[in-house]
Design an enzyme around this catalytic site. Structure first.
Site, short mmCIF file in Angstrom:
data_model
loop_
_atom_site.label_atom_id
_atom_site.label_comp_id
_atom_site.label_asym_id
_atom_site.label_seq_id
_atom_site.Cartn_x
_atom_site.Cartn_y
_atom_site.Cartn_z
N TRP A 78 2.43 1.69 -3.43
CA TRP A 78 1.38 2.10 -4.37
C TRP A 78 1.11 3.60 -4.25
O TRP A 78 0.88 4.28 -5.25
CB TRP A 78 0.12 1.29 -4.08
CG TRP A 78 -1.07 1.66 -4.90
CD1 TRP A 78 -1.26 1.43 -6.23
CD2 TRP A 78 -2.26 2.34 -4.44
NE1 TRP A 78 -2.49 1.91 -6.63
CE2 TRP A 78 -3.12 2.48 -5.55
CE3 TRP A 78 -2.68 2.83 -3.20
CZ2 TRP A 78 -4.38 3.08 -5.46
CZ3 TRP A 78 -3.92 3.43 -3.10
CH2 TRP A 78 -4.76 3.55 -4.22
N HIS A 79 1.15 4.14 -3.04
CA HIS A 79 0.92 5.56 -2.85
C HIS A 79 2.08 6.41 -3.37
O HIS A 79 1.88 7.54 -3.82
CB HIS A 79 0.70 5.87 -1.36
CG HIS A 79 -0.68 5.58 -0.89
ND1 HIS A 79 -1.08 4.33 -0.45
CD2 HIS A 79 -1.78 6.38 -0.78
CE1 HIS A 79 -2.36 4.38 -0.10
NE2 HIS A 79 -2.80 5.60 -0.28
N GLY A 80 3.31 5.90 -3.29
CA GLY A 80 4.48 6.65 -3.72
C GLY A 80 5.67 6.35 -2.85
O GLY A 80 5.53 5.79 -1.77
N SER B 8 0.83 -1.20 0.00
CA SER B 8 0.00 0.00 0.00
C SER B 8 0.86 1.25 0.00
O SER B 8 0.57 2.23 -0.71
CB SER B 8 -0.93 -0.01 1.22
OG SER B 8 -1.79 1.10 1.21
#
Length: 459
Positions: free
Chosen positions: A355-357, A352
Site C-alpha cells: 500500500w505504501h509503494g 501495508s
C-alpha cells in the site's frame, strides 16, 4: 501570492507549498460543514465539492481523475455484484494504486521534497475498500460476523452523493484519518452518537486548539532537527568511519527527526476532522461527562516515543490505518475457532508495505516490523511468567528493544532504495534484524511454564 518566492523563503518546493495551503484549508472547510443548509443532501454535496476543489487546487485536474477510478470501480462492484464486491474492490483498487506507485515513483519525489497525488490516493483506496467490504458484510448472518463487522456493515447501498461525500469529506483524503462510512452517514444525518442528547452538543474548539498547538510544535522541532540529520549521511564516506555506537545513535536521531514531520501532518488532519464534529467519539463516564475526540486521532506522540513494547506501536502510530489493517486484513485471515499467528502478522505487514509503494525499503521495513513485534511478544511472554522484580527488568528490556529495533528498521522506510537500506543496516551489523530473529527462536524453545492467558490475549 507569489508562490515561488514564498516557497523559497520557507525552504519548500512550490508543489509542497500549494499542498500545505490546501491542507491547512481543510480546517475552515471542516468548520463550515455544520452551517451548510439543505439537510444531509446539502452536506454531502458540500463534502464532495470542497474535497474535489481542494484536490484540484493542490494537485491539478488529473488528480481528481485518479481518485475517481477506484471510487467508481468500488461503487460499480457494489451495484453489480454485491456478493463479491469487497474482494473485487480490494484487488482492483489496490492494483490501481500499485500501478500509480510504479508510474509516478512518488517515494523519490517525497525524498527530494516534492509531492504528488499518490498519498491522497492511498487514503481513498482504503476508504473504498472498507465501504465495499462493509456492504458485502451486510449479506452475512450475525453469527458469522465479528463485533467490528456488525458495527460497520451496510444493509443498504449508499447513494452516489453519500458515497462521494464520504470519500472526499473535509479533505480527509489528503492524509487521513481513515473512518467508516457508517460513522460518516450517522454524523451527517445527526444520528447515533451525534444525535441530540441531554449532554448537549460537544464543543470541538478546545480539542482543535490542542491539535493545532501540537502541529506547530512538531513542525518547529522538525525544521530545527532535519538539517542536522540528513538521510544522505548514510552513504557519506564520513559515516563509514564512525564507530558502532555513533552509527546506531545517528540512526536513532534520523528516525526520531523524520517522525516529527508525520506528527505535524496528522495533527493538522486531526484538527480538521475534530472541528467538523466528525472526530467526536462519545463521552467519558465521569460524573461530569467530557467529550472524546478519538475518531480523528492518528498518532499518540508520547506513546510512540516511549512505547514499552513493539506490540503497542500499531495502537499509537498511524492509528486509523492500523485499525483498518486489523479489521480488513489481519482479522479476516484468521479462520473461525483458530488463533492468529506469525503468518497473519506478516501478511498484514506485507499489505501495508505494498500500500505504501513498491520500494525495497518499504518491503524490508514492514517485514522487519513483523519480526520486531514477534520478538517483543516473546519478551512479553517471559515477562508475564516471572516474579515482580524480574518482570520490571523484562519491561525495561522490552522498552530498550523497541527503541533499538524501531529506529534501526525505519531507516529502510526513509531511504527506500535497497542499496542505502542494506548499507545502513550492514553498518551496524544487522543488529536490528538479528536480535528479533534470535528472540523468536528462543521464544519457541524457552516457553514460560505459566503465562497469564489474559496477557497473551492482549498481545
Amino acid at each position: 501570492m507569489d508562490m515561488e518566492s514564498t516557497a523559497t523563503a520557507i525552504g519548500v518546493s512550490v508543489p509542497v507549498l500549494r499542498f500545505l495551503l490546501c491542507f491547512v484549508g481543510t480546517i475552515p472547510v471542516g468548520f463550515f460543514h455544520r452551517f451548510i443548509p439543505g439537510g444531509p443532501t446539502g452536506k454531502h454535496l458540500y463534502a464532495a465539492l470542497t474535497g474535489a476543489l481542494l484536490s484540484y487546487l493542490s494537485f491539478g485536474f488529473s488528480s481528481n481523475l485518479h481518485f475517481f477510478v477506484p471510487m467508481l470501480v468500488s461503487y460499480g462492484s457494489m451495484v453489480l455484484y454485491r456478493k463479491r464486491c469487497g474482494l473485487i474492490t480490494f484487488v482492483l483498487a489496490m492494483g490501481y494504486l500499485i500501478g500509480c506507485h510504479v508510474y509516478y515513483m512518488s517515494g523519490d519525489a517525497w525524498k527530494e521534497g516534492g509531492i504528488d497525488a499518490t498519498g491522497a490516493l492511498m487514503v481513498i483506496t482504503l476508504k473504498v475498500i472498507s465501504c465495499a467490504i462493509n456492504y458485502n458484510d451486510g449479506l452475512l448472518k450475525d453469527e458469522d460476523l465479528r463485533e467490528s463487522q456488525k458495527k460497520n456493515r451496510l444493509i443498504k447501498l449508499p447513494s452516489l452523493i453519500e458515497y462521494v461525500g464520504f470519500c472526499l469529506c473535509c479533505g480527509s483524503h489528503f492524509a487521513g484519518p481513515v473512518y467508516e462510512i457508517k460513522d460518516y452517514l450517522d454524523w451527517t444525518e445527526g444520528t447515533g452518537i451525534w444525535a441530540k442528547s441531554e449532554k448537549g452538543t460537544p464543543s470541538p474548539f478546545g480539542a482543535t486548539l490542542k491539535a493545532l498547538l501540537q502541529a506547530g510544535f512538531c513542525m518547529g522541532l522538525y525544521l530545527y532537527l532535519s538539517p542536522q540529520y540528513p538521510l544522505s549521511k548514510f552513504t557519506d564516506p564520513t559515516y563509514k568511519e564512525w564507530g558502532f555506537l555513533k552509527k546506531l545513535s545517528y540512526q536513532y536521531m534520523a528516525g526520531f527527526t523524520a517522525r516529527w514531520k508525520y506528527y505535524f501532518i496528522w495533527s493538522i488532519s486531526e484538527a480538521s476532522i475534530i472541528i467538523s464534529g466528525l472526530g467526536f467519539s462519545g463521552w467519558t463516564n465521569l460524573p461530569s461527562p467530557v467529550a472524546r475526540w478519538e475518531r480523528a486521532k492518528n498518532v499518540d506522540v508520547l506513546g510512540v516515543e516511549f512505547a514499552k513494547s513493539s506490540v503497542e506501536l500499531p495502537l499509537v502510530w498511524n492509528i486509523q490505518v492500523s485499525t483498518w489493517l486489523r479489521h480488513y486484513v489481519y482479522d479476516r485471515l484468521v479462520q473461525k475457532g483458530k488463533k492468529a499467528g506469525f503468518f497473519q502478522l506478516l501478511a498484514t505487514q506485507t499489505v501495508s508495505a505494498v500500500w505504501h509503494g513498491l520500494y525495497p525499503g518499504y518491503m524490508i521495513f514492514f517485514v522487519q516490523s513483523a519480526l520486531m513485534i514477534a520478538g517483543s511478544r516473546a519478551i512479553y511472554r517471559w515477562q508475564q511468567s516471572v516474579n515482580p522484580t524480574l518482570k520490571n527488568i523484562f519491561m525495561l528490556l522490552n522498552f530498550l528493544y523497541t527503541l533499538l529495533v524501531l529506529n534501526y528498521s525505519c531507516v529502510g522506510f526513509m531511504v527506500l532504495s535497497l542499496h542505502e537500506t542494506l548499507t545502513a543496516y550492514g553498518s551496524v551489523y544487522y543488529i536490528g534484524t538479528v536480535i528479533p530473529v534470535v528472540l523468536i527462536v528462543l521464544g519457541n524453545i524457552i516457553k514460560p511454564k505459566s503465562a497469564k492467558s489474559k496477557a497473551r490475549k492482549e498481545q
